[in-house]
Design an enzyme around this catalytic site. Structure first.
Site, mmCIF file in Angstrom:
data_model
loop_
_atom_site.group_PDB
_atom_site.id
_atom_site.type_symbol
_atom_site.label_atom_id
_atom_site.label_comp_id
_atom_site.label_asym_id
_atom_site.label_seq_id
_atom_site.Cartn_x
_atom_site.Cartn_y
_atom_site.Cartn_z
ATOM 1 N N PHE A 160 4.645 -1.593 -19.878
ATOM 2 C CA PHE A 160 3.638 -0.917 -20.716
ATOM 3 C C PHE A 160 3.397 -2.278 -21.506
ATOM 4 O O PHE A 160 3.737 -2.530 -22.823
ATOM 5 C CB PHE A 160 3.716 0.378 -21.172
ATOM 6 C CG PHE A 160 1.936 0.831 -20.856
ATOM 7 C CD1 PHE A 160 1.773 2.174 -20.580
ATOM 8 C CD2 PHE A 160 1.310 1.122 -21.972
ATOM 9 C CE1 PHE A 160 0.713 2.409 -20.473
ATOM 10 C CE2 PHE A 160 0.193 1.168 -22.276
ATOM 11 C CZ PHE A 160 0.515 2.049 -21.065
ATOM 12 N N ASP B 245 0.163 1.122 -28.537
ATOM 13 C CA ASP B 245 0.705 1.956 -28.883
ATOM 14 C C ASP B 245 1.897 0.936 -29.120
ATOM 15 O O ASP B 245 1.752 -0.093 -28.835
ATOM 16 C CB ASP B 245 0.949 2.423 -26.991
ATOM 17 C CG ASP B 245 2.021 3.493 -27.049
ATOM 18 O OD1 ASP B 245 2.256 3.865 -27.699
ATOM 19 O OD2 ASP B 245 2.504 3.586 -25.914
ATOM 20 N N ASN C 124 -9.509 -3.491 -22.285
ATOM 21 C CA ASN C 124 -7.345 -4.217 -22.090
ATOM 22 C C ASN C 124 -7.234 -4.059 -20.683
ATOM 23 O O ASN C 124 -7.382 -3.609 -19.594
ATOM 24 C CB ASN C 124 -7.102 -2.942 -22.756
ATOM 25 C CG ASN C 124 -7.601 -2.217 -24.363
ATOM 26 O OD1 ASN C 124 -7.376 -3.177 -25.175
ATOM 27 N ND2 ASN C 124 -7.989 -1.796 -24.153
ATOM 28 N N PHE D 236 -8.397 5.138 -20.391
ATOM 29 C CA PHE D 236 -7.427 5.661 -20.431
ATOM 30 C C PHE D 236 -6.710 4.904 -19.200
ATOM 31 O O PHE D 236 -6.379 5.597 -18.119
ATOM 32 C CB PHE D 236 -7.141 7.003 -20.595
ATOM 33 C CG PHE D 236 -7.841 7.342 -21.015
ATOM 34 C CD1 PHE D 236 -6.957 7.554 -23.153
ATOM 35 C CD2 PHE D 236 -8.841 8.281 -21.952
ATOM 36 C CE1 PHE D 236 -7.179 8.016 -23.939
ATOM 37 C CE2 PHE D 236 -9.702 7.928 -23.454
ATOM 38 C CZ PHE D 236 -8.750 8.071 -24.337
#
Length: 349
Positions: A27, A80, A129, A329
């Site tokens: 990720f 994150d 992003n 998201f």
């Protein structure tokens, strides 16, 4: 209220399962501010690469290194902890010489570059992003492949991800308790998280109901439409429906859904009646938002991942790359591809 896992799918419920984030390297997030440092000013923009530490922790460590108060270090968004992420921090150091940030030492964190800047980097002040995700143990390659092709054309629902609502939905539960008891909430962070969760849940509910219609992207009388990538909107009228539908089909315009709150929602006539009916049962959350003077707004109903590409490493492992605008998201994209094991709520926005 529909829980995130039960929200309507645009492409139908995925047939297969898979594993998201088997390790942090699966990720990867690279922040895109949309601008370059000014090269002068009382602030320093610092681009960092981190793995295994959250944004606030790194910001506090940077403040300590620079011998400034923690509030003097800002960032555009939380990234994150359990991922490999690149992002910018901003430190206010008026009257000080440029420090040697190559000496900044923190496990799991590396300074990539830094430069002077004129303005504070504020929360939300980013363009988007770029994501690189690896899905492992994919049980149905053909289904995922077809879904990726379909997403290129039709996009995905622009749902707020489960992380907006907290682990186990704790933020939404807090908002409901607050709405029911009317007890003052002194903690500013809790207020912000709970109000955001309440409004996001109502938006998701409206989108989920709209997706149940035969053609989700069909413009109806009174819809609030926005130019792709813009925040302002205008209301569709019956006389314009044919032309507006063409522009929606060309992805020039986006149909929006309400972020309920105080004031007018933005839709009219048929579209307004639909939105009000979709959340009619959620009177307590709506009343909370009005009482706390959270202004109503609009958000695009669908999300089109940009620069979407993928590469199958083998029959059960696929690497997926795409770019999303700020506020969207990645987990809402993954949700349309596979049924994943685990809770998305720990993944920072």
């Amino acid at each position: 209220m529909i829980e995130f896992d039960n929200l309507t799918y645009l492409h139908g419920k995925p047939q297969g399962t898979g594993l998201l984030k088997a390790n942090p390297e699966d990720f990867v997030v690279v922040e895109d501010l949309g601008f370059e440092p000014d090269g002068e000013g009382e602030h320093i923009l610092v681009r960092i690469l981190k793995n295994g530490c959250n944004t606030r922790f790194v910001a506090d460590a940077l403040a300590k290194f620079l011998k400034i108060h923690a509030r003097e270090v800002s960032f555009a968004g939380q990234k994150d902890k359990h991922a490999v992420t690149e992002q910018w921090l901003c430190a206010r150091v008026p009257g000080k010489e440029m420090p040697d940030l190559s000496a900044f030492q923190l496990e799991g964190c590396q300074v990539l570059e830094y430069a002077r800047h004129k303005r504070k980097l504020r929360l939300g002040a980013l363009k988007g992003n770029a994501f690189t995700l690896v899905l492992r143990e994919v049980s149905n390659r053909d289904d995922v492949e077809q879904r990726l092709i379909d997403i290129c054309v039709k996009g995905v629902p622009n749902y707020f991800g489960a992380q907006r609502f907290g682990i186990g939905g704790s933020n939404l539960q807090g908002a409901l308790r607050w709405a029911q008891t009317n007890t003052p909430v002194r903690d500013r962070n809790k207020r912000s998280f709970w109000l955001s969760a309440a409004r996001s849940a109502l938006f998701n509910q409206i989108v989920a109901e709209r997706l149940k219609k035969a053609d989700v992207n069909q413009v109806v009388d009174g819809d609030a439409l926005q130019l792709a990538g813009r925040g302002s909107w205008f209301v569709a009228t019956t006389e314009e429906l044919v032309e507006l539908q063409r522009r929606v089909n060309d992805k020039e315009l986006m149909i929006t859904a309400a972020l309920p709150g105080s004031g007018e929602w933005g839709t009219q006539r048929e579209a307004l009646a639909f939105e009000q009916a979709a959340v009619a049962a959620e009177t307590e959350l709506q009343a909370l938002l009005v009482r706390e003077k959270v202004e109503a707004a609009r958000r695009a109903m669908l999300l089109y991942p940009q620069q979407l590409s993928w590469n199958w490493w083998d029959d059960v492992t696929v690497e997926i790359r795409f770019w999303l605008p700020a506020g969207s998201f990645a987990t809402s994209v993954v949700r349309e591809l596979i049924n994943t094991t685990g809770d998305y709520a720990h993944i920072a926005e």
